[in-house]
Design an enzyme around this catalytic site. Structure first.
Site: not given
Ligand code: F6R
Length: 236
Positions: A67, A136, A138, A143
């Site tokens: 992303d 959440d 994701h 989302e």
């Molecule tokens: C990042 C991504 C997100 C993160 C998720 C967890 O490229 O796709 O899905 O993996 O938000 O983030 P952290 O590791 O910072 O808790």
């Protein structure tokens, strides 16, 4: 589904890095699906160390990131391209031309989504997709919603995601409101999925995702249907 429980972030990072390194050794031109955020930083540090030792060769590796924030280009230090360059790509012998991140500055995001999905297909699909999980549920920036979206697409970020990611910005107001993300089709199409999670705050959502109902309200729950899912976690 294989679950590897580890004691802490360092052990999670080491165990997950071993799995990704094994993929690289077994297939030196593998297509790696990569993630940003706090979770993979330690994993990337291990890969960098083994590359420096001469034990791991990235010269033929291809990569596709999950992303990118809308409106940020790769020079912006909050962009996911910048994150990948600083945490991994600039530190190993990967050919930058073989690294791909969705274009956050695309003039036409629908066209960018189609381009990205075609790119993944033209690479022969993803051999191993690395994922973190959001508060959440994701994955990528898919989302919670009423349905799963298959293709790479633009999403409005959930307030909880904006809040969680505000730690990387001057304030929550500076967090972009939208992102381009690989869809659930791209993620589920990966031959192997490696999900990492650490910290007590991830325990409940991880349990929901892995053992609760499969629902687009918890996007990561779809991973229960993936034929080759490995979870490395340190959430106790
Ligand atoms: C990042 C991504 C997100 C993160 C998720 C967890 O490229 O796709 O899905 O993996 O938000 O983030 P952290 O590791 O910072 O808790």
């Amino acid at each position: 589904m294989k679950i590897i429980r580890t004691k802490n972030y360092e052990e999670m990072s080491l165990e997950a890095a071993k799995i990704m390194a094994a993929q690289i050794v077994l297939k030196p031109d593998a297509v790696l699906g990569l993630a940003t955020g706090s979770s993979p930083i330690g994993l990337y540090d291990n890969l960098v160390k083994w590359n420096e030792n001469g034990d791991l060769d990235f010269s033929a590796i291809r990569s596709v990131n999950l992303d990118e924030y809308c409106g940020l280009d790769g020079k912006n230090d909050q962009s996911y391209r910048y994150f990948m360059d600083t945490h991994l790509f600039n530190r190993v012998n990967i050919d930058k031309a073989n690294t791909n991140v969705p274009n956050g500055k695309a003039a036409d995001y629908a066209a960018e989504g189609a381009r990205y999905d075609e790119l993944i297909a033209s690479l022969g699909g993803i051999d191993m997709q690395l994922l973190g999980i959001g508060p959440d549920g994701h994955i990528g920036f898919n989302e919670p919603d009423e349905f799963f979206t298959k293709e790479t697409h633009v999403v409005d970020l959930d307030p909880s995601t904006i809040e969680a990611n505000a730690r990387f910005f001057a304030s929550a107001d500076d967090v972009p409101r939208q992102a381009v993300t690989m869809g659930m089709g791209g993620i589920m199409g990966a031959k192997k999925v490696l999900l990492i999670a650490s910290g007590a705050s991830k325990k409940e959502i991880l349990e929901k995702a892995l053992f609760g109902p499969i629902t687009p309200e918890v996007p990561a729950s779809l991973l229960q249907l993936h034929p080759d899912l490995t979870v490395v976690c340190a959430v106790d």
